[in-house]
Design a protein around this motif. Structure first.
Motif, PDB file in Angstrom:
ATOM      1  N   ALA A 112       0.820  -1.292  -0.036  1.00  0.00           N
ATOM      2  CA  ALA A 112      -0.112   0.075   0.111  1.00  0.00           C
ATOM      3  C   ALA A 112       0.828   1.285   0.009  1.00  0.00           C
ATOM      4  O   ALA A 112       0.323   2.393   0.205  1.00  0.00           O
ATOM      5  CB  ALA A 112      -0.999   0.225   1.244  1.00  0.00           C
ATOM      6  N   LYS A 113       2.316   1.159  -0.210  1.00  0.00           N
ATOM      7  CA  LYS A 113       3.031   2.295  -0.304  1.00  0.00           C
ATOM      8  C   LYS A 113       2.472   3.139  -1.230  1.00  0.00           C
ATOM      9  O   LYS A 113       2.195   3.087  -2.307  1.00  0.00           O
ATOM     10  CB  LYS A 113       4.411   1.890  -0.458  1.00  0.00           C
ATOM     11  CG  LYS A 113       5.590   2.998  -0.493  1.00  0.00           C
ATOM     12  CD  LYS A 113       6.903   2.516  -0.641  1.00  0.00           C
ATOM     13  CE  LYS A 113       7.803   3.699  -0.712  1.00  0.00           C
ATOM     14  NZ  LYS A 113       9.159   3.193  -0.945  1.00  0.00           N
ATOM     15  N   GLY A 114       2.461   4.723  -0.868  1.00  0.00           N
ATOM     16  CA  GLY A 114       1.936   5.780  -1.916  1.00  0.00           C
ATOM     17  C   GLY A 114       0.513   5.993  -1.910  1.00  0.00           C
ATOM     18  O   GLY A 114      -0.001   6.973  -2.332  1.00  0.00           O
ATOM     19  N   LEU A 115      -0.350   4.982  -1.205  1.00  0.00           N
ATOM     20  CA  LEU A 115      -1.806   5.127  -1.225  1.00  0.00           C
ATOM     21  C   LEU A 115      -2.225   5.908   0.035  1.00  0.00           C
ATOM     22  O   LEU A 115      -1.569   5.866   1.016  1.00  0.00           O
ATOM     23  CB  LEU A 115      -2.389   3.709  -1.401  1.00  0.00           C
ATOM     24  CG  LEU A 115      -2.173   2.730  -2.353  1.00  0.00           C
ATOM     25  CD1 LEU A 115      -2.692   1.413  -2.403  1.00  0.00           C
ATOM     26  CD2 LEU A 115      -2.407   3.576  -3.812  1.00  0.00           C
ATOM     27  N   ASP A 116      -3.427   6.451  -0.017  1.00  0.00           N
ATOM     28  CA  ASP A 116      -4.072   7.200   1.024  1.00  0.00           C
ATOM     29  C   ASP A 116      -4.969   6.122   1.864  1.00  0.00           C
ATOM     30  O   ASP A 116      -5.035   6.487   2.889  1.00  0.00           O
ATOM     31  CB  ASP A 116      -4.947   8.410   0.470  1.00  0.00           C
ATOM     32  CG  ASP A 116      -4.070   9.429  -0.130  1.00  0.00           C
ATOM     33  OD1 ASP A 116      -2.877   9.599   0.113  1.00  0.00           O
ATOM     34  OD2 ASP A 116      -4.559  10.323  -0.903  1.00  0.00           O
ATOM     35  N   ASN A 117      -5.188   5.200   1.264  1.00  0.00           N
ATOM     36  CA  ASN A 117      -6.403   4.305   1.881  1.00  0.00           C
ATOM     37  C   ASN A 117      -6.355   2.790   1.597  1.00  0.00           C
ATOM     38  O   ASN A 117      -6.000   2.564   0.169  1.00  0.00           O
ATOM     39  CB  ASN A 117      -7.984   4.724   1.534  1.00  0.00           C
ATOM     40  CG  ASN A 117      -8.150   6.095   1.784  1.00  0.00           C
ATOM     41  OD1 ASN A 117      -8.312   6.549   2.606  1.00  0.00           O
ATOM     42  ND2 ASN A 117      -8.159   6.955   0.410  1.00  0.00           N
ATOM     43  N   ALA A 118      -6.033   1.956   2.614  1.00  0.00           N
ATOM     44  CA  ALA A 118      -5.833   0.668   2.281  1.00  0.00           C
ATOM     45  C   ALA A 118      -6.438   0.015   3.645  1.00  0.00           C
ATOM     46  O   ALA A 118      -6.491   0.259   4.586  1.00  0.00           O
ATOM     47  CB  ALA A 118      -4.270   0.101   2.255  1.00  0.00           C
ATOM     48  N   ILE A 119      -6.778  -1.365   3.495  1.00  0.00           N
ATOM     49  CA  ILE A 119      -6.969  -2.284   4.527  1.00  0.00           C
ATOM     50  C   ILE A 119      -6.051  -3.487   4.449  1.00  0.00           C
ATOM     51  O   ILE A 119      -5.759  -4.024   3.327  1.00  0.00           O
ATOM     52  CB  ILE A 119      -8.509  -2.703   4.876  1.00  0.00           C
ATOM     53  CG1 ILE A 119      -8.961  -3.485   3.471  1.00  0.00           C
ATOM     54  CG2 ILE A 119      -9.411  -1.462   4.790  1.00  0.00           C
ATOM     55  CD1 ILE A 119     -10.391  -4.106   3.612  1.00  0.00           C
ATOM     56  N   TYR A 120      -5.926  -4.027   5.706  1.00  0.00           N
ATOM     57  CA  TYR A 120      -5.117  -5.296   5.824  1.00  0.00           C
ATOM     58  C   TYR A 120      -5.885  -6.249   6.314  1.00  0.00           C
ATOM     59  O   TYR A 120      -6.336  -6.025   7.651  1.00  0.00           O
ATOM     60  CB  TYR A 120      -3.930  -5.005   6.656  1.00  0.00           C
ATOM     61  CG  TYR A 120      -2.929  -6.318   6.540  1.00  0.00           C
ATOM     62  CD1 TYR A 120      -1.833  -6.419   6.050  1.00  0.00           C
ATOM     63  CD2 TYR A 120      -3.224  -7.366   7.597  1.00  0.00           C
ATOM     64  CE1 TYR A 120      -1.131  -7.594   6.057  1.00  0.00           C
ATOM     65  CE2 TYR A 120      -2.377  -8.404   7.666  1.00  0.00           C
ATOM     66  CZ  TYR A 120      -1.153  -8.478   7.084  1.00  0.00           C
ATOM     67  OH  TYR A 120      -0.599  -9.678   7.116  1.00  0.00           O
TER      68      TYR A 120
END
Length: 292
Positions: free
Chosen positions: A118-126
């Motif tokens: 998710a590097k460089g993203l504003d929104n993510a889930i794990y």
């Protein structure tokens, strides 16, 4: 910087020393017993190592409200000896360093946001699917907290038409964790997941549940990337099954290219592999040191 990281899991504690770039120079795994058994070993690992801060990603539920009298405590966990244990406070008292504290899955999504998928993203889930199901939520470049913290492993699901299993969660008969985590798979089918690799009906049912949960997360969180890990996902065939079923469940409603045309790059494996959690814990320490 010389930072300590602790990925405090319900089965094992991963202890590490590293730096602000995520480079780990020393690591030790300690089985999770009772606090009386486990804490002296954890403290002994970090003492005398010259760490400037310690980041802890902890199994939960945990109290993340800094105004609360029980901030840093493990709360109503299934690991009964740890209920109401002051994890952050104990480590702060013993090590005399700033403590960054969050959930283990928030630590994992943070690690992936800083150095991984998710590097460089504003929104993510794990999402981790293992002994339990947990979801770390990273929105607008921040870890999500609220009344407590997201407990998205307990979203309620529709049962598979062929599933007669009662569910393992003591609170909900049809939540994701109670139907699809490792212990549920083992109890339903009478064998450990690793021994069921060739049973297609096992993984079709597992994908059915995981995909429902993911569709719910997409509707609620609208992440730019979904990172799917944990021991159950060592069955690599599940990735394509989950992508396919998730897309079918969304049924064209989320009309974005990432979902309609590029699912293999939308629902992905952790780029950091099994080190997402411990590297995220290190970065919790970095953030805490920066905010002191």
């Amino acid at each position: 910087m010389r930072i300590g990281g602790l990925e405090a899991g319900g089965t094992k504690m991963v202890c590490a020393i590293g730096d602000e770039q995520g480079n780990i120079t020393e690591k030790k795994i300690i089985p999770t017993g009772t606090p009386q058994d486990t804490m002296p070993e954890l403290i002994d690992f970090y003492k005398g190592k010259g760490i400037e801060a310690l980041g802890i990603g902890c199994f939960g539920p945990v109290d993340l409200n800094r105004k609360s009298s029980t901030y840093g405590f493990i709360r109503q966990t299934a690991k009964l000896p740890w209920i109401n244990f002051d994890m952050a406070g104990t480590m702060s008292k013993e090590l005399q360093v700033p403590i960054g504290f969050d959930t283990d899955v928030n630590g994992a999504v943070l690690g992936e946001a800083v150095w991984g998928a998710a590097k460089g993203l504003d929104n993510a889930i794990y999402i981790t699917v293992g002994t339990g199901i947990g979801v770390g939520v990273y929105i607008d470049k921040r870890l999500v907290h609220g009344l407590m913290h997201p407990e998205a492993g307990h979203v309620l699901l529709s049962r598979h038409p062929k599933d007669t299993y009662k569910g393992r969660c003591p609170y909900h008969s049809n939540c994701a964790e109670g139907l699809a985590a490792g212990p549920a798979v083992e109890e339903r089918w009478g064998q450990k997941a690793v021994e069921l690799a060739d049973r297609e009906e096992v993984w079709e049912m597992e994908a059915y549940y995981i995909s429902q949960a993911i569709a719910d997360y997409i509707f609620v969180y609208s992440p730019e990337k979904i990172i799917l890990g944990g021991g159950i996902m060592h069955q690599k065939k599940l990735y394509d099954m989950v992508r396919k079923q998730t897309k079918e469940l969304l049924n064209g409603y989320i009309a974005k290219e990432e979902i309609l045309e590029d699912m293999e790059n939308y629902i992905v494996e952790p780029l950091l592999g099994d080190e997402a959690g411990i590297k995220g814990a290190l970065y919790l320490g970095v953030l805490k040191l920066g905010n002191c």
